[in-house]
Design a protein around this motif. Structure first.
Motif, PDB file in Angstrom:
ATOM      1  N   THR A  29      33.271 -10.898 -28.287  1.00 13.24           N
ATOM      2  CA  THR A  29      34.377 -11.864 -28.300  1.00 13.24           C
ATOM      3  C   THR A  29      33.931 -13.259 -27.874  1.00 13.24           C
ATOM      4  OG1 THR A  29      34.982 -11.296 -26.021  1.00 13.24           O
ATOM      5  CG2 THR A  29      36.059 -10.058 -27.794  1.00 13.24           C
ATOM      6  N   ASP A  30      32.752 -13.350 -27.239  1.00 13.08           N
ATOM      7  CA  ASP A  30      32.283 -14.633 -26.730  1.00 13.08           C
ATOM      8  C   ASP A  30      30.789 -14.786 -26.983  1.00 13.08           C
ATOM      9  OD1 ASP A  30      34.585 -13.605 -24.976  1.00 13.08           O
ATOM     10  OD2 ASP A  30      34.524 -15.717 -24.404  1.00 13.08           O
ATOM     11  N   LEU A  31      30.379 -16.019 -27.207  1.00 13.64           N
ATOM     12  CA  LEU A  31      28.966 -16.371 -27.242  1.00 13.64           C
ATOM     13  C   LEU A  31      28.735 -17.456 -26.184  1.00 13.64           C
ATOM     14  CD1 LEU A  31      28.344 -16.560 -31.089  1.00 13.64           C
ATOM     15  CD2 LEU A  31      27.529 -14.785 -29.539  1.00 13.64           C
ATOM     16  N   ARG A  32      27.730 -17.250 -25.374  1.00 14.80           N
ATOM     17  CA  ARG A  32      27.443 -18.184 -24.283  1.00 14.80           C
ATOM     18  C   ARG A  32      26.119 -18.881 -24.543  1.00 14.80           C
ATOM     19  NH1 ARG A  32      27.646 -16.794 -17.828  1.00 14.80           N
ATOM     20  NH2 ARG A  32      26.353 -18.537 -17.087  1.00 14.80           N
ATOM     21  N   VAL A  33      26.080 -20.197 -24.256  1.00 19.54           N
ATOM     22  CA  VAL A  33      24.906 -21.009 -24.570  1.00 19.54           C
ATOM     23  C   VAL A  33      24.463 -21.771 -23.320  1.00 19.54           C
ATOM     24  CG1 VAL A  33      24.088 -22.994 -25.888  1.00 19.54           C
ATOM     25  CG2 VAL A  33      25.471 -21.242 -27.012  1.00 19.54           C
ATOM     26  N   LYS A  34      23.145 -21.840 -23.132  1.00 19.09           N
ATOM     27  CA  LYS A  34      22.556 -22.698 -22.107  1.00 19.09           C
ATOM     28  C   LYS A  34      21.925 -23.886 -22.799  1.00 19.09           C
ATOM     29  CE  LYS A  34      19.250 -22.706 -18.260  1.00 19.09           C
ATOM     30  NZ  LYS A  34      18.281 -21.893 -17.468  1.00 19.09           N
ATOM     31  N   VAL A  35      22.207 -25.105 -22.291  1.00 20.00           N
ATOM     32  CA  VAL A  35      21.729 -26.314 -22.951  1.00 20.00           C
ATOM     33  C   VAL A  35      20.689 -27.021 -22.091  1.00 20.00           C
ATOM     34  CG1 VAL A  35      23.906 -26.602 -24.187  1.00 20.00           C
ATOM     35  CG2 VAL A  35      23.585 -27.746 -21.985  1.00 20.00           C
ATOM     36  N   GLU A  36      19.914 -27.893 -22.735  1.00 13.92           N
ATOM     37  CA  GLU A  36      18.868 -28.635 -22.021  1.00 13.92           C
ATOM     38  C   GLU A  36      19.458 -29.694 -21.106  1.00 13.92           C
ATOM     39  OE1 GLU A  36      16.397 -30.233 -25.058  1.00 13.92           O
ATOM     40  OE2 GLU A  36      15.468 -28.316 -25.575  1.00 13.92           O
ATOM     41  N   ASP A  37      20.415 -30.444 -21.600  1.00  9.83           N
ATOM     42  CA  ASP A  37      21.030 -31.527 -20.838  1.00  9.83           C
ATOM     43  C   ASP A  37      22.480 -31.160 -20.557  1.00  9.83           C
ATOM     44  OD1 ASP A  37      21.948 -33.842 -19.696  1.00  9.83           O
ATOM     45  OD2 ASP A  37      21.513 -35.139 -21.405  1.00  9.83           O
ATOM     46  N   ILE A  38      22.764 -30.793 -19.313  1.00 11.08           N
ATOM     47  CA  ILE A  38      24.121 -30.337 -18.994  1.00 11.08           C
ATOM     48  C   ILE A  38      25.147 -31.451 -19.152  1.00 11.08           C
ATOM     49  CG2 ILE A  38      23.366 -28.480 -17.470  1.00 11.08           C
ATOM     50  CD1 ILE A  38      23.905 -30.305 -15.100  1.00 11.08           C
ATOM     51  N   PHE A  39      24.715 -32.712 -19.021  1.00 10.15           N
ATOM     52  CA  PHE A  39      25.666 -33.809 -19.142  1.00 10.15           C
ATOM     53  C   PHE A  39      25.933 -34.181 -20.603  1.00 10.15           C
ATOM     54  CE2 PHE A  39      23.737 -34.320 -14.928  1.00 10.15           C
ATOM     55  CZ  PHE A  39      24.886 -34.204 -14.154  1.00 10.15           C
ATOM     56  N   ALA A  40      25.214 -33.557 -21.511  1.00 13.26           N
ATOM     57  CA  ALA A  40      25.485 -33.724 -22.941  1.00 13.26           C
ATOM     58  C   ALA A  40      26.067 -32.434 -23.521  1.00 13.26           C
ATOM     59  CB  ALA A  40      24.209 -34.114 -23.686  1.00 13.26           C
ATOM     60  N   ALA A  41      26.621 -31.587 -22.647  1.00 15.37           N
ATOM     61  CA  ALA A  41      27.102 -30.274 -23.087  1.00 15.37           C
ATOM     62  C   ALA A  41      28.199 -30.384 -24.132  1.00 15.37           C
ATOM     63  CB  ALA A  41      27.599 -29.477 -21.872  1.00 15.37           C
ATOM     64  N   ASN A  42      29.108 -31.335 -23.979  1.00 16.05           N
ATOM     65  CA  ASN A  42      30.197 -31.466 -24.955  1.00 16.05           C
ATOM     66  C   ASN A  42      29.670 -31.777 -26.346  1.00 16.05           C
ATOM     67  OD1 ASN A  42      32.436 -30.896 -23.387  1.00 16.05           O
ATOM     68  ND2 ASN A  42      32.683 -33.004 -22.677  1.00 16.05           N
TER      69      ASN A  42
END
Length: 409
Positions: free
Chosen positions: A218-231
């Motif tokens: 039901t969900d997919l979770r992602v980790k990003v390189e730049d947390i302040f560019a997450a949106n």
């Protein structure tokens, strides 16, 4: 060099002037206390920001995609697709449900999370805060719960609890909840609200509960390189998914907390700099009085050939020196206290047996992080204010008329 020598002699002679000396010391003390408070407050704020990034944001999802109606099919291919997108470090499936956890007649609301135990460490550091077990070793029939939940239920590792989740497969919305029995094998001990709500089970357990096959989620979770560019990353990567999903980032769940920290930082800067400014400009009062007291000395210096620039520099250096002494002492005191404030806070908790952060913030201790650029910036601003405060008295000193002063004498 002459201005420095004269400034030093005037400071030494001023120690004998009662009220002027008191006013000067009070102004210097004000600058010192303001600088110390500013450094301590900024260090604590920086500490909270660091803990937000390193603890809370290492555990909560940076980006998540939630299926509102139909489940996401063939999640391995979707995970592979997301991991190819710019700015994405890793992705994994999840199932998140609201559930009740029951032990010996006691109930506790919780956020039940089903994870792929072999992949979850790629997107979350929750494993670093699990005690008495490892997330990778979690098996069906076992559960890892927050330490706060275990404490509320008086449960321990080895106890069997029941998980109650809504029966979404039933046609009747008032149908009895599904019950799952699981053994507590580990505790989440972060020291914050996550300890009070989190419950983790293998993804296959919730897939079976919801009637999904092993490739559905039901969900997919992602980790990003730049947390302040997450949106931005969330929207860009989400366009690659063929499924209908809700897009969410940590800004939606924790963004207000981050903005609160930045707002407090701004307020601290404004308030404390105003305090320092008041203390700095109080130097004007003492220096104006000193100029009047030293008119005869200034007149003699002028008759001996001292230039206006020398007189101006002498008294300007006075004000900068007073503020510099206060700022330097304040910086030293502030740094010492900031380094030791976690231990001071811990000792106070042990003494009073009261923790004002417990159950309120995402951490239950007082962090501190010294950023040397903040200290440098604060010192520079303080010295600039001291220079501005010294201009008028120094200018007034240059307007002393030797003929009038010595003639009246």
């Amino acid at each position: 060099m002459l201005s420095y020598f004269l400034s030093k002699r005037f400071r030494e002679s001023k120690k004998q002037l009662g009220f002027i000396g008191f006013l000067t010391r009070a102004s210097t003390l004000g600058v010192m206390l303001g600088m110390a408070v500013l450094i301590i407050a900024l260090s604590v704020i920086n500490g909270f920001e660091q803990q937000l990034e390193q603890r809370l944001l290492s555990v909560v999802p940076h980006v998540s995609y939630q299926a509102p109606y139909e489940p996401i099919n063939n999640w391995p291919s979707k995970v592979e697709l997301l991991e190819k997108q710019p700015g994405v470090i890793a992705a994994t499936p999840e199932i998140n449900l609201t559930a009740m956890i029951q032990f010996k007649g006691q109930l506790k609301a919780s956020q039940l999370k089903g994870v792929v135990t072999s992949r979850h460490h790629l997107v979350s550091n929750i494993g670093d805060f699990i005690t008495q077990s490892k997330l990778q070793d979690l098996q069906p029939g076992q559960v890892i719960v927050g330490a706060g939940i275990a404490e509320s239920l008086s449960a321990q590792v080895g106890d069997k609890v029941q998980l109650l989740v809504a029966n979404k497969q039933a046609d009747n919305p008032l149908a009895a909840p599904k019950r799952m029995t699981a053994e507590i094998v580990g505790l989440i001990n972060m020291g914050g609200p996550i300890d009070q709500t989190s419950v983790i089970v293998p993804l296959s357990v919730l897939q079976q509960n919801l009637g999904l096959d092993e490739l559905q989620t039901t969900d997919l979770r992602v980790k990003v390189e730049d947390i302040f560019a997450a949106n931005q990353i969330a929207m860009q990567a989400g366009r690659a998914l063929p499924d209908l999903v809700y897009v969410s980032s940590w800004f939606r769940t924790q963004g207000s907390l981050y903005m609160d920290i930045q707002m407090v930082r701004t307020i601290v800067y404004l308030v404390v700099f105003l305090i320092i400014a008041v203390a700095s400009f109080n130097i004007i009062s003492s220096m104006v009085m000193e100029v009047k007291e030293k008119r005869a000395d200034i007149a003699i210096l002028k008759t001996m050939g001292a230039k206006d620039s020398t007189i101006f520099a002498t008294f300007a250096l006075q004000g900068v020196t007073y503020a510099g002494i206060g700022a330097t002492l304040g910086a030293i005191i502030g740094i010492i206290v900031a380094i030791n404030i976690p231990d001071i806070f811990r000792a106070w908790i042990n003494y009073s047996d009261v923790n004002p952060l417990e159950g309120v913030y995402f951490i239950e201790y007082l962090p501190s992080k010294i950023v040397w650029m903040d200290i440098y910036f604060s010192l520079v601003i303080t010295l600039i204010m001291a220079v501005l405060a010294s201009l008028f008295p120094a200018w007034q000193a240059t307007k002393t008329d030797p003929a009038k002063v010595l003639g009246n004498g």
